[in-house]
Design a protein around this motif. Structure first.
Motif, PDB file in Angstrom:
ATOM      1  N   ALA A  68       0.824  -1.201   0.000  1.00 53.72           N
ATOM      2  CA  ALA A  68       0.000   0.000   0.000  1.00 53.72           C
ATOM      3  C   ALA A  68       0.861   1.255   0.000  1.00 53.72           C
ATOM      4  O   ALA A  68       0.568   2.232  -0.694  1.00 53.72           O
ATOM      5  CB  ALA A  68      -0.930  -0.008   1.217  1.00 53.72           C
ATOM      6  N   LEU A  69       1.962   1.242   0.746  1.00 54.52           N
ATOM      7  CA  LEU A  69       2.876   2.378   0.788  1.00 54.52           C
ATOM      8  C   LEU A  69       3.528   2.591  -0.576  1.00 54.52           C
ATOM      9  O   LEU A  69       3.626   3.730  -1.061  1.00 54.52           O
ATOM     10  CB  LEU A  69       3.955   2.152   1.858  1.00 54.52           C
ATOM     11  CG  LEU A  69       4.967   3.267   2.042  1.00 54.52           C
ATOM     12  CD1 LEU A  69       4.268   4.533   2.502  1.00 54.52           C
ATOM     13  CD2 LEU A  69       6.035   2.849   3.033  1.00 54.52           C
ATOM     14  N   ALA A  70       3.937   1.510  -1.236  1.00 57.44           N
ATOM     15  CA  ALA A  70       4.562   1.614  -2.557  1.00 57.44           C
ATOM     16  C   ALA A  70       3.570   2.172  -3.579  1.00 57.44           C
ATOM     17  O   ALA A  70       3.925   3.023  -4.414  1.00 57.44           O
ATOM     18  CB  ALA A  70       5.086   0.253  -3.007  1.00 57.44           C
ATOM     19  N   VAL A  71       2.337   1.726  -3.520  1.00 57.63           N
ATOM     20  CA  VAL A  71       1.312   2.226  -4.445  1.00 57.63           C
ATOM     21  C   VAL A  71       1.070   3.704  -4.187  1.00 57.63           C
ATOM     22  O   VAL A  71       0.945   4.510  -5.113  1.00 57.63           O
ATOM     23  CB  VAL A  71       0.012   1.401  -4.315  1.00 57.63           C
ATOM     24  CG1 VAL A  71      -1.119   2.064  -5.069  1.00 57.63           C
ATOM     25  CG2 VAL A  71       0.224  -0.010  -4.819  1.00 57.63           C
ATOM     26  N   GLY A  72       1.008   4.092  -2.915  1.00 58.02           N
ATOM     27  CA  GLY A  72       0.796   5.495  -2.582  1.00 58.02           C
ATOM     28  C   GLY A  72       1.923   6.378  -3.077  1.00 58.02           C
ATOM     29  O   GLY A  72       1.684   7.461  -3.640  1.00 58.02           O
ATOM     30  N   ILE A  73       3.169   5.936  -2.909  1.00 58.39           N
ATOM     31  CA  ILE A  73       4.319   6.712  -3.384  1.00 58.39           C
ATOM     32  C   ILE A  73       4.285   6.819  -4.907  1.00 58.39           C
ATOM     33  O   ILE A  73       4.547   7.887  -5.471  1.00 58.39           O
ATOM     34  CB  ILE A  73       5.635   6.069  -2.897  1.00 58.39           C
ATOM     35  CG1 ILE A  73       5.739   6.225  -1.379  1.00 58.39           C
ATOM     36  CG2 ILE A  73       6.830   6.682  -3.604  1.00 58.39           C
ATOM     37  CD1 ILE A  73       6.904   5.473  -0.761  1.00 58.39           C
ATOM     38  N   ALA A  74       3.939   5.731  -5.580  1.00 56.42           N
ATOM     39  CA  ALA A  74       3.868   5.770  -7.046  1.00 56.42           C
ATOM     40  C   ALA A  74       2.787   6.740  -7.508  1.00 56.42           C
ATOM     41  O   ALA A  74       2.987   7.468  -8.490  1.00 56.42           O
ATOM     42  CB  ALA A  74       3.597   4.365  -7.571  1.00 56.42           C
ATOM     43  N   LYS A  78       3.439  10.140  -9.732  1.00 54.11           N
ATOM     44  CA  LYS A  78       2.750  10.300 -11.011  1.00 54.11           C
ATOM     45  C   LYS A  78       2.073  11.654 -11.084  1.00 54.11           C
ATOM     46  O   LYS A  78       1.993  12.261 -12.147  1.00 54.11           O
ATOM     47  CB  LYS A  78       1.733   9.170 -11.189  1.00 54.11           C
ATOM     48  CG  LYS A  78       1.026   9.197 -12.505  1.00 54.11           C
ATOM     49  CD  LYS A  78       0.061   8.053 -12.643  1.00 54.11           C
ATOM     50  CE  LYS A  78      -0.664   8.136 -13.957  1.00 54.11           C
ATOM     51  NZ  LYS A  78      -1.660   7.098 -14.113  1.00 54.11           N
ATOM     52  N   CYS A  79       1.543  12.138  -9.972  1.00 53.98           N
ATOM     53  CA  CYS A  79       0.809  13.392  -9.960  1.00 53.98           C
ATOM     54  C   CYS A  79       1.728  14.605 -10.083  1.00 53.98           C
ATOM     55  O   CYS A  79       1.273  15.691 -10.405  1.00 53.98           O
ATOM     56  CB  CYS A  79      -0.030  13.502  -8.677  1.00 53.98           C
ATOM     57  SG  CYS A  79      -1.363  12.296  -8.595  1.00 53.98           S
ATOM     58  N   LYS A  80       3.013  14.465  -9.786  1.00 50.93           N
ATOM     59  CA  LYS A  80       3.929  15.621  -9.837  1.00 50.93           C
ATOM     60  C   LYS A  80       4.278  15.991 -11.221  1.00 50.93           C
ATOM     61  O   LYS A  80       4.221  15.538 -12.196  1.00 50.93           O
ATOM     62  CB  LYS A  80       5.201  15.325  -9.028  1.00 50.93           C
ATOM     63  CG  LYS A  80       4.962  15.354  -7.565  1.00 50.93           C
ATOM     64  CD  LYS A  80       6.253  15.188  -6.823  1.00 50.93           C
ATOM     65  CE  LYS A  80       6.014  15.249  -5.330  1.00 50.93           C
ATOM     66  NZ  LYS A  80       7.225  15.103  -4.573  1.00 50.93           N
TER      67      LYS A  80
END
Length: 80
Positions: A68-74, A78-80
């Motif tokens: 979940a942490l890896a997905v959140g960081i990805a 992506k949004c930046k």
């Protein structure tokens, strides 16, 4: 332009065409109902064996948190 004979022929053609389509759909519905009954009867005579899906292995809660942490960081990257 307002020839009654052309209107009459057009309405007759339309009625015949709609009648043919309606008849085809009624026959199709009856065929599907009959086929469902035949398949149900055949399934009672010789049933098909169904394999039950195997249960998926559960990940330990720590691994789920890391994923979940890896997905959140990805998502943030992506949004930046």
């Amino acid at each position: 332009m307002l020839n009654p004979q052309i209107w009459t022929e057009g309405l007759i053609t339309m009625a015949v065409g709609m009648g043919i389509v309606f008849t085809f759909l009624v026959i199709l519905v009856f065929a599907i109902v009959i086929m469902a009954k035949v398949v149900g009867y055949l399934n009672k005579i010789c049933p098909v064996a169904v394999d039950e899906p195997k249960a998926k292995k559960q990940l330990p809660s720590q691994m789920q948190e890391e994923i979940a942490l890896a997905v959140g960081i990805a998502m943030i990257q992506k949004c930046k």
